[in-house]
Design a protein around this motif. Structure first.
Motif, PDB file in Angstrom:
ATOM      1  N   ASP A 178     -12.453 -70.162 -14.974  1.00 43.99           N
ATOM      2  CA  ASP A 178     -11.246 -70.179 -14.152  1.00 43.99           C
ATOM      3  C   ASP A 178     -10.097 -70.866 -14.892  1.00 43.99           C
ATOM      4  OD1 ASP A 178     -12.564 -68.971 -11.971  1.00 43.99           O
ATOM      5  OD2 ASP A 178     -13.316 -70.919 -11.282  1.00 43.99           O
ATOM      6  N   ASN A 179      -8.914 -70.246 -14.814  1.00 42.89           N
ATOM      7  CA  ASN A 179      -7.671 -70.852 -15.334  1.00 42.89           C
ATOM      8  C   ASN A 179      -7.790 -71.258 -16.803  1.00 42.89           C
ATOM      9  OD1 ASN A 179      -6.573 -70.759 -12.640  1.00 42.89           O
ATOM     10  ND2 ASN A 179      -7.745 -72.618 -12.178  1.00 42.89           N
ATOM     11  N   PHE A 180      -8.525 -70.475 -17.575  1.00 41.70           N
ATOM     12  CA  PHE A 180      -8.738 -70.860 -18.967  1.00 41.70           C
ATOM     13  C   PHE A 180      -7.454 -70.786 -19.791  1.00 41.70           C
ATOM     14  CE2 PHE A 180     -10.084 -70.062 -23.390  1.00 41.70           C
ATOM     15  CZ  PHE A 180     -10.838 -71.210 -23.581  1.00 41.70           C
ATOM     16  N   LYS A 181      -6.569 -69.884 -19.443  1.00 34.36           N
ATOM     17  CA  LYS A 181      -5.300 -69.770 -20.185  1.00 34.36           C
ATOM     18  C   LYS A 181      -4.525 -71.082 -20.128  1.00 34.36           C
ATOM     19  CE  LYS A 181      -1.171 -66.894 -20.706  1.00 34.36           C
ATOM     20  NZ  LYS A 181      -0.229 -68.029 -20.722  1.00 34.36           N
ATOM     21  N   SER A 182      -4.575 -71.756 -18.989  1.00 36.98           N
ATOM     22  CA  SER A 182      -3.844 -73.021 -18.865  1.00 36.98           C
ATOM     23  C   SER A 182      -4.454 -74.104 -19.753  1.00 36.98           C
ATOM     24  CB  SER A 182      -3.823 -73.492 -17.412  1.00 36.98           C
ATOM     25  OG  SER A 182      -5.114 -73.849 -16.971  1.00 36.98           O
ATOM     26  N   ILE A 183      -5.775 -74.029 -20.001  1.00 36.92           N
ATOM     27  CA  ILE A 183      -6.418 -74.979 -20.924  1.00 36.92           C
ATOM     28  C   ILE A 183      -5.867 -74.774 -22.324  1.00 36.92           C
ATOM     29  CG2 ILE A 183      -8.593 -75.624 -22.031  1.00 36.92           C
ATOM     30  CD1 ILE A 183      -8.517 -76.616 -19.227  1.00 36.92           C
ATOM     31  N   ASN A 184      -5.809 -73.517 -22.759  1.00 36.57           N
ATOM     32  CA  ASN A 184      -5.260 -73.225 -24.087  1.00 36.57           C
ATOM     33  C   ASN A 184      -3.786 -73.612 -24.181  1.00 36.57           C
ATOM     34  OD1 ASN A 184      -7.485 -72.261 -25.533  1.00 36.57           O
ATOM     35  ND2 ASN A 184      -7.216 -70.162 -24.816  1.00 36.57           N
ATOM     36  N   ASP A 185      -3.029 -73.312 -23.141  1.00 38.03           N
ATOM     37  CA  ASP A 185      -1.595 -73.620 -23.156  1.00 38.03           C
ATOM     38  C   ASP A 185      -1.347 -75.123 -23.170  1.00 38.03           C
ATOM     39  OD1 ASP A 185      -1.089 -70.926 -23.095  1.00 38.03           O
ATOM     40  OD2 ASP A 185      -0.638 -70.845 -20.956  1.00 38.03           O
ATOM     41  N   THR A 186      -2.195 -75.885 -22.470  1.00 37.20           N
ATOM     42  CA  THR A 186      -1.991 -77.326 -22.346  1.00 37.20           C
ATOM     43  C   THR A 186      -2.524 -78.085 -23.553  1.00 37.20           C
ATOM     44  OG1 THR A 186      -2.159 -77.168 -19.930  1.00 37.20           O
ATOM     45  CG2 THR A 186      -2.437 -79.363 -20.909  1.00 37.20           C
ATOM     46  N   TYR A 187      -3.718 -77.728 -24.028  1.00 35.77           N
ATOM     47  CA  TYR A 187      -4.405 -78.526 -25.047  1.00 35.77           C
ATOM     48  C   TYR A 187      -4.514 -77.830 -26.408  1.00 35.77           C
ATOM     49  CZ  TYR A 187      -5.837 -81.174 -20.935  1.00 35.77           C
ATOM     50  OH  TYR A 187      -5.844 -81.910 -19.770  1.00 35.77           O
ATOM     51  N   GLY A 188      -4.252 -76.542 -26.455  1.00 36.00           N
ATOM     52  CA  GLY A 188      -4.370 -75.812 -27.707  1.00 36.00           C
ATOM     53  C   GLY A 188      -5.704 -75.100 -27.834  1.00 36.00           C
ATOM     54  N   HIS A 189      -5.778 -74.192 -28.795  1.00 28.61           N
ATOM     55  CA  HIS A 189      -6.961 -73.331 -28.915  1.00 28.61           C
ATOM     56  C   HIS A 189      -8.192 -74.084 -29.424  1.00 28.61           C
ATOM     57  CE1 HIS A 189      -5.100 -69.472 -27.903  1.00 28.61           C
ATOM     58  NE2 HIS A 189      -4.020 -69.921 -28.530  1.00 28.61           N
ATOM     59  N   LEU A 190      -8.005 -75.130 -30.214  1.00 29.72           N
ATOM     60  CA  LEU A 190      -9.170 -75.884 -30.685  1.00 29.72           C
ATOM     61  C   LEU A 190      -9.901 -76.545 -29.523  1.00 29.72           C
ATOM     62  CD1 LEU A 190      -7.854 -77.541 -33.979  1.00 29.72           C
ATOM     63  CD2 LEU A 190      -9.429 -75.609 -33.742  1.00 29.72           C
ATOM     64  N   ILE A 191      -9.140 -77.141 -28.600  1.00 33.93           N
ATOM     65  CA  ILE A 191      -9.761 -77.721 -27.406  1.00 33.93           C
ATOM     66  C   ILE A 191     -10.320 -76.613 -26.528  1.00 33.93           C
ATOM     67  CG2 ILE A 191      -9.381 -79.114 -25.339  1.00 33.93           C
ATOM     68  CD1 ILE A 191      -9.359 -80.659 -27.979  1.00 33.93           C
ATOM     69  N   GLY A 192      -9.619 -75.489 -26.469  1.00 35.62           N
ATOM     70  CA  GLY A 192     -10.132 -74.351 -25.709  1.00 35.62           C
ATOM     71  C   GLY A 192     -11.489 -73.900 -26.217  1.00 35.62           C
ATOM     72  N   ASP A 193     -11.657 -73.881 -27.554  1.00 41.10           N
ATOM     73  CA  ASP A 193     -12.954 -73.519 -28.135  1.00 41.10           C
ATOM     74  C   ASP A 193     -14.023 -74.545 -27.749  1.00 41.10           C
ATOM     75  OD1 ASP A 193     -11.851 -71.311 -29.312  1.00 41.10           O
ATOM     76  OD2 ASP A 193     -11.763 -72.158 -31.334  1.00 41.10           O
ATOM     77  N   ARG A 194     -13.656 -75.826 -27.750  1.00 42.67           N
ATOM     78  CA  ARG A 194     -14.619 -76.863 -27.362  1.00 42.67           C
ATOM     79  C   ARG A 194     -15.023 -76.699 -25.901  1.00 42.67           C
ATOM     80  NH1 ARG A 194     -12.707 -82.752 -28.818  1.00 42.67           N
ATOM     81  NH2 ARG A 194     -14.727 -83.166 -27.801  1.00 42.67           N
ATOM     82  N   VAL A 195     -14.080 -76.306 -25.062  1.00 40.91           N
ATOM     83  CA  VAL A 195     -14.394 -76.081 -23.648  1.00 40.91           C
ATOM     84  C   VAL A 195     -15.369 -74.919 -23.509  1.00 40.91           C
ATOM     85  CG1 VAL A 195     -13.443 -75.305 -21.441  1.00 40.91           C
ATOM     86  CG2 VAL A 195     -12.275 -77.100 -22.736  1.00 40.91           C
TER      87      VAL A 195
END
Length: 298
Positions: A178-195
């Motif tokens: 859910d709402n994964f785009k906001s994770i990438n937008d807020t923290y960047g793709h490296l954190i998105g990959d960790r998530v």
């Protein structure tokens, strides 16, 4: 044996060992604890075992550090306990561990704390064993190290054959973050990959040895659950949702957590992979429309 030698032996055991006093403040943390949890000795010594460290949950997703902590109960009544629980790794995912808890007493027999010994309870998924045996990166997602869409096609054909030839049922789970785009937008793709790694590892901990976890694409995942009843499908689906919900990363002292929306169904003998994914996509959409962080079974 001197106390220093005794502590050195404990420090080099394969199993994780830690001591707490009566207030559950950690007073000893061996090297295996560091390896199994990701937390160094300096990060945990002097802190309570429930301070955003292990946060044990049971198979129903209940946080035992809040209520039902085996270590706390042993300190209170002096009884030894053991259980299969799921600790919170520093990287955010859940790790299954077999724990054994004993009281610590002084020379007069008074309880002064407790000791927990825990070992890695992870059972290698059959999927990963097959992938390793194949030695063929064509079937492996490079980030999550789980099966990819091409591997899903192979597993689907296997499960469909088992259903038609031997009436072995198979549940299928389709989910996205859910709402994964906001994770990438807020923290960047490296954190998105960790998530995404955190989510996939927590899901793997919720599965059985015969289940297959697939990265379908982006932040969508597909799971095949062979030989499962409708009741079992509901139980495993809810466990997956709870395990992800209870997982989190700490990014610069900020808690980063996500949830998943899920669509689940049983494989039909007439299914194609396309008809199956269309049906699950409809169920997933219903979970999204219903408020997210929920599952719909059909």
């Amino acid at each position: 044996m001197s106390e220093d030698l005794y502590l050195e032996l404990l420090d080099n055991l394969f199993d994780g060992v830690y001591y707490v006093d009566r207030n559950r403040v950690i007073t000893f943390w061996n090297k295996a604890c560091e390896r199994l949890t990701g937390y160094s000795k300096t990060e945990v010594m002097g802190k309570s075992c429930s301070d955003n460290i292990l946060k044990h949950i049971d198979s129903h997703g209940r946080e035992l550090c809040i209520k039902g902590c085996p270590l706390h109960a042993t300190i209170e009544d002096g009884k030894m306990r053991e259980a299969l629980l799921y600790l919170h790794h520093k990287d955010g995912h859940r790790v299954p561990v077999h724990i054994r808890v004993s009281p610590l007493t002084d020379e007069q027999g008074n309880i002064i704390g407790g000791i927990e010994v825990f070992s890695d309870g992870t059972q290698s998924l059959q999927t990963l064993q097959e992938l390793e045996h194949l030695k063929n990166e064509i079937f492996i997602d490079p980030l999550l190290k789980i099966g990819n869409r091409r591997y899903a096609e192979m597993i689907f054909q296997t499960r469909l054959y088992e259903l038609n030839a031997f009436n072995v049922p198979c549940g299928v789970v389709f989910l996205d973050v859910d709402n994964f785009k906001s994770i990438n937008d807020t923290y960047g793709h490296l954190i998105g990959d960790r998530v995404l790694l955190m989510v996939s590892r927590s899901i793997a901990s919720a599965l059985r040895g015969t289940d297959t976890l697939i990265r379908w694409g982006g932040y969508e995942m597909l799971i095949f659950l062979p030989n499962v009843t409708p009741a079992g499908l509901k139980t495993i689906t809810e466990r997956i949702r709870m395990f992800v919900e209870s997982s989190f990363l700490m990014i610069e002292n900020q808690k980063v957590a996500v949830t998943v929306s899920i669509g689940s169904t049983l494989l039909n003998k007439q299914d194609t992979l396309e008809s199956l994914t269309q049906r699950m996509d409809t169920l997933l959409y219903q979970s999204k429309q219903g408020g997210k962080n929920r599952s719909t079974i059909g």
